[in-house]
Design an enzyme around this catalytic site. Structure first.
Site, PDB file in Angstrom:
ATOM      1  N   LYS A   1      50.794  25.583  40.242  1.00 36.07           N
ATOM      2  CA  LYS A   1      49.511  25.354  40.511  1.00 36.07           C
ATOM      3  C   LYS A   1      48.624  25.241  39.611  1.00 36.07           C
ATOM      4  CE  LYS A   1      47.301  29.317  41.205  1.00 36.07           C
ATOM      5  NZ  LYS A   1      45.782  29.691  40.593  1.00 36.07           N
TER       6      LYS A   1
ATOM      7  N   ARG B   1      37.734  28.844  41.525  1.00 33.07           N
ATOM      8  CA  ARG B   1      37.016  28.691  40.631  1.00 33.07           C
ATOM      9  C   ARG B   1      37.338  27.596  39.792  1.00 33.07           C
ATOM     10  NH1 ARG B   1      35.108  32.075  37.557  1.00 33.07           N
ATOM     11  NH2 ARG B   1      36.558  31.377  35.975  1.00 33.07           N
TER      12      ARG B   1
ATOM     13  N   ARG C   1      34.863  36.825  35.200  1.00 32.08           N
ATOM     14  CA  ARG C   1      35.261  35.365  34.752  1.00 32.08           C
ATOM     15  C   ARG C   1      33.871  34.536  34.670  1.00 32.08           C
ATOM     16  NH1 ARG C   1      40.084  34.272  38.632  1.00 32.08           N
ATOM     17  NH2 ARG C   1      40.530  32.919  36.858  1.00 32.08           N
TER      18      ARG C   1
ATOM     19  N   ILE D   1      43.448  40.820  29.456  1.00 32.53           N
ATOM     20  CA  ILE D   1      42.737  39.640  29.863  1.00 32.53           C
ATOM     21  C   ILE D   1      41.414  39.680  30.814  1.00 32.53           C
ATOM     22  CG2 ILE D   1      43.150  37.167  30.568  1.00 32.53           C
ATOM     23  CD1 ILE D   1      44.758  37.755  27.940  1.00 32.53           C
TER      24      ILE D   1
ATOM     25  N   ARG E   1      47.325  30.798  48.236  1.00 32.65           N
ATOM     26  CA  ARG E   1      46.715  30.048  47.533  1.00 32.65           C
ATOM     27  C   ARG E   1      47.591  29.365  46.457  1.00 32.65           C
ATOM     28  NH1 ARG E   1      41.053  32.288  45.305  1.00 32.65           N
ATOM     29  NH2 ARG E   1      41.558  30.347  44.303  1.00 32.65           N
TER      30      ARG E   1
HETATM   31  C1  EPZ Z   1      43.547  30.621  34.010  1.00 31.85           C
HETATM   32  O1  EPZ Z   1      42.271  31.203  34.487  1.00 31.85           O
HETATM   33  C2  EPZ Z   1      44.605  30.732  35.378  1.00 31.85           C
HETATM   34  N1  EPZ Z   1      44.043  29.812  36.489  1.00 31.85           N
HETATM   35  C3  EPZ Z   1      44.508  32.295  35.702  1.00 31.85           C
HETATM   36  O2  EPZ Z   1      45.424  32.350  36.595  1.00 31.85           O
HETATM   37  C4  EPZ Z   1      45.206  33.023  34.515  1.00 31.85           C
HETATM   38  O3  EPZ Z   1      45.084  34.393  34.978  1.00 31.85           O
HETATM   39  C5  EPZ Z   1      44.135  32.863  33.388  1.00 31.85           C
HETATM   40  O4  EPZ Z   1      43.750  31.432  33.028  1.00 31.85           O
HETATM   41  C6  EPZ Z   1      44.691  33.750  32.170  1.00 31.85           C
HETATM   42  O5  EPZ Z   1      45.898  33.300  32.094  1.00 31.85           O
HETATM   43  C7  EPZ Z   1      44.088  28.718  36.411  1.00 31.85           C
HETATM   44  O6  EPZ Z   1      44.661  28.170  35.428  1.00 31.85           O
HETATM   45  C8  EPZ Z   1      43.635  27.971  37.565  1.00 31.85           C
HETATM   46  P1  EPZ Z   1      40.713  32.362  31.160  1.00 31.85           P
HETATM   47  P2  EPZ Z   1      40.961  30.891  33.574  1.00 31.85           P
HETATM   48  O7  EPZ Z   1      39.546  31.192  31.026  1.00 31.85           O
HETATM   49  O8  EPZ Z   1      41.080  29.808  32.697  1.00 31.85           O
HETATM   50  C9  EPZ Z   1      37.118  35.298  29.593  1.00 31.85           C
HETATM   51  C10 EPZ Z   1      46.366  32.739  38.783  1.00 31.85           C
HETATM   52  O9  EPZ Z   1      46.718  34.059  39.316  1.00 31.85           O
HETATM   53  N2  EPZ Z   1      36.502  33.911  29.492  1.00 31.85           N
HETATM   54  O10 EPZ Z   1      41.830  32.107  30.160  1.00 31.85           O
HETATM   55  O11 EPZ Z   1      39.749  31.113  34.458  1.00 31.85           O
HETATM   56  C11 EPZ Z   1      37.561  35.406  31.109  1.00 31.85           C
HETATM   57  O12 EPZ Z   1      37.039  36.132  31.756  1.00 31.85           O
HETATM   58  C12 EPZ Z   1      45.079  32.943  38.223  1.00 31.85           C
HETATM   59  O13 EPZ Z   1      46.993  31.671  38.977  1.00 31.85           O
HETATM   60  C13 EPZ Z   1      35.064  34.078  29.329  1.00 31.85           C
HETATM   61  O14 EPZ Z   1      34.522  35.311  28.907  1.00 31.85           O
HETATM   62  O15 EPZ Z   1      41.335  32.220  32.747  1.00 31.85           O
HETATM   63  C14 EPZ Z   1      38.955  36.320  30.770  1.00 31.85           C
HETATM   64  O16 EPZ Z   1      38.522  37.471  30.677  1.00 31.85           O
HETATM   65  C15 EPZ Z   1      44.336  33.849  37.914  1.00 31.85           C
HETATM   66  N3  EPZ Z   1      34.308  32.972  29.210  1.00 31.85           N
HETATM   67  C16 EPZ Z   1      39.460  35.547  29.734  1.00 31.85           C
HETATM   68  O17 EPZ Z   1      38.484  34.839  29.028  1.00 31.85           O
HETATM   69  C17 EPZ Z   1      34.628  31.752  29.669  1.00 31.85           C
HETATM   70  O18 EPZ Z   1      34.048  30.937  29.420  1.00 31.85           O
HETATM   71  C18 EPZ Z   1      40.456  34.484  29.851  1.00 31.85           C
HETATM   72  O19 EPZ Z   1      39.918  33.581  31.024  1.00 31.85           O
HETATM   73  C19 EPZ Z   1      36.176  31.589  30.224  1.00 31.85           C
HETATM   74  C20 EPZ Z   1      36.957  32.688  29.977  1.00 31.85           C
END
Ligand code: EPZ
Length: 442
Positions: free
Chosen positions: A22, A93, A122, A332, A402
């Site tokens: 996904k 998202r 997020r 994370i 999902r």
């Molecule tokens: C991706 O989400 C995945 N989703 C998530 O999978 C996964 O848990 C996550 O990466 C971490 O591996 C998709 O790929 C569609 P991040 P993403 O940006 O990109 C903070 C699932 O279950 N952050 O890597 O949204 C954020 O809050 C889903 O399949 C900021 O602060 O995650 C988090 O604490 C859940 N500012 C950390 O970084 C930003 O602009 C990592 O988030 C972006 C992120």
């Protein structure tokens, strides 16, 4: 809302096939917005988020044809809308992945600012800062992010420094930089296999991306991108989920169509906990619980190639059956332990201390009525239900739909006693359910 009814205590035995990832399908579908030519994607998982992403592309003006169930042919040659609307962003998202391609190709984009979700706030501040590094003007208007490329509608290549590793942030900036004028370098980029898969698709489309899979990605911008054909990588999180399913039920599963190298850290951690895992060939694993049983082992979630946060809940379910105390540290997301309280209702002994969950095992789990809160928490409750004695009823399983393709069919095929109790309102997400969704009946 649909529910799962599970009668646990049955060892799972047999073969399961892994569906497409996904979290690779979603950015690859968004990448089709970068060109007016057709991008054909194979091995898409048959899951709700893919349908949502398809709707978003069609709302924007792209044509999406589905010659067969897991193939989409996407042609974004008649774009009328340069935005991702609130009602779609609030349900998924990953809709923010439309921002980079629209900004790069058309010089403008508007995306509703995604709210938080169950697992955390997020934000997307790192995405927006990245676009500004490439010369974009970014503002907020009535809850929408509005971005523009002021210089003749084109972004300018530059250094993009991510304060924090962000998966979709890296993906958004790779797509934006692909059409920017000049060279860009993404520093502190995410290294997940899904990043590499997207880079492969972009390069097939004519982009010039180097270093995907490492913390430094170099991208030479080009004038335009063309169509391409690409097969999405298998889902490493579904692979990990079924590895845990074999171990937690004391069964033995052959997991086909996976990429063991994408699950290296999960395989090594599960082996450390006493799970026997054999790599039969480059895309098949044989997994069973070792004769000595499971033993507690600590884990900390971190960006790839370390232990994935998306496997944390499933691992916690397994540790409830392991001998000893395990400490699970989530680094994370700030609120990703909601599955713990549901497992406690089944008899698990889990103590939450800030970003740490301390699990004492083994504890016999008994079936109960529990509620899913997010995608991976739902999967962990299915695993706990499979291990528990008696009947477990899991509510709100639209979360699991999902990101997992027909998980109950796959589990039944290897001996699980699980059935979907359909809710007349939302309707099933079985094949007919998806067709109804596609035809907009829901
Ligand atoms: C991706 O989400 C995945 N989703 C998530 O999978 C996964 O848990 C996550 O990466 C971490 O591996 C998709 O790929 C569609 P991040 P993403 O940006 O990109 C903070 C699932 O279950 N952050 O890597 O949204 C954020 O809050 C889903 O399949 C900021 O602060 O995650 C988090 O604490 C859940 N500012 C950390 O970084 C930003 O602009 C990592 O988030 C972006 C992120």
């Amino acid at each position: 809302m649909d529910k799962f009814r599970i009668t646990g205590g049955r060892p799972l035995r047999g073969r399961v096939s892994i569906s497409g990832a996904k979290n690779s399908a979603l950015p690859c579908m968004a990448a089709a917005l970068l060109t007016a030519e057709t991008v054909t994607l194979h091995n898409l998982p048959y899951a709700r988020d893919i349908i949502t992403q398809r709707r978003l592309l069609e709302d924007i003006g792209a044509t999406v044809l589905t010659p067969e169930l897991r193939t989409h042919k996407i042609t974004a040659n008649d774009i009328e809308l340069f935005e991702a609307p609130y009602e779609l962003v609030k349900t998924m998202r990953a809709s923010v992945l439309a921002l980079g391609p629209l900004l790069a190709r058309f010089g403008k984009a508007r995306v509703s600012l995604p709210g938080g979700c169950a697992i955390g706030t997020r934000p997307i501040d790192l995405h927006l800062a990245g676009f500004q590094f490439l010369g974009a003007e970014v503002g907020l208007e009535s809850g929408d992010v509005v971005a523009r490329a002021p210089k003749r509608g084109r972004l300018s290549g530059g250094q993009v420094n991510f304060d924090k590793v962000t998966v979709t942030g890296t993906e958004n900036l790779m797509m934006a930089a692909a059409l920017a004028e000049g060279k860009s370098v993404l520093n502190n980029a995410a290294c997940e296999p899904e990043i590499v898969d997207l880079a492969e698709l972009l390069n097939k489309m004519g982009a010039r991306v180097r270093g995907a899979g490492t913390p430094t990605i170099e991208i030479e911008g080009v004038e335009a991108l063309g169509g391409a054909e690409h097969t999405i990588i298998p889902d490493r999180i579904e692979t990990g989920t079924f590895m845990v399913a074999a171990a937690i039920t004391g069964g033995e599963l052959e997991i086909k169509g996976c990429r063991p190298e994408h699950s290296a850290i999960v395989i090594s951690k599960l082996r450390e906990s006493g799970v026997e895992i054999e790599e039969l060939n480059q895309n098949t694993l044989r997994v069973r619980c070792g004769a000595a049983g499971l033993k507690a082992s600590d884990v900390t979630t971190e960006p790839h190639p370390r232990f994935p946060t998306d496997m944390q809940a499933q691992y916690m379910a397994l540790m409830t059956q392991a001998e000893g105390r395990s400490v699970i540290t989530e680094t994370i997301f700030e609120n990703r332990f909601m599955h713990a309280s549901e497992m406690q209702r089944m008899g698990a002994r889990i103590q939450i201390e800030g970003s740490m969950a301390v699990v004492e095992g083994p504890t016999p789990l008994t079936g109960a009525r529990v509620q899913a809160s997010d995608l991976r928490a739902s999967a962990s409750l299915v695993l706990a239900g499979l291990a528990a004695s008696g009947e477990t009823l899991i509510d709100r399983i639209y979360h699991i739909d999902r990101g997992y393709e027909n998980i109950e069919d796959k589990l039944v095929s290897v001996g699980a006693d699980i059935e979907r109790i359909r809710d007349s309102v939302t309707g099933p997400l079985t094949k007919s359910g998806i067709q109804e969704l596609e035809s907009g009946n829901q």
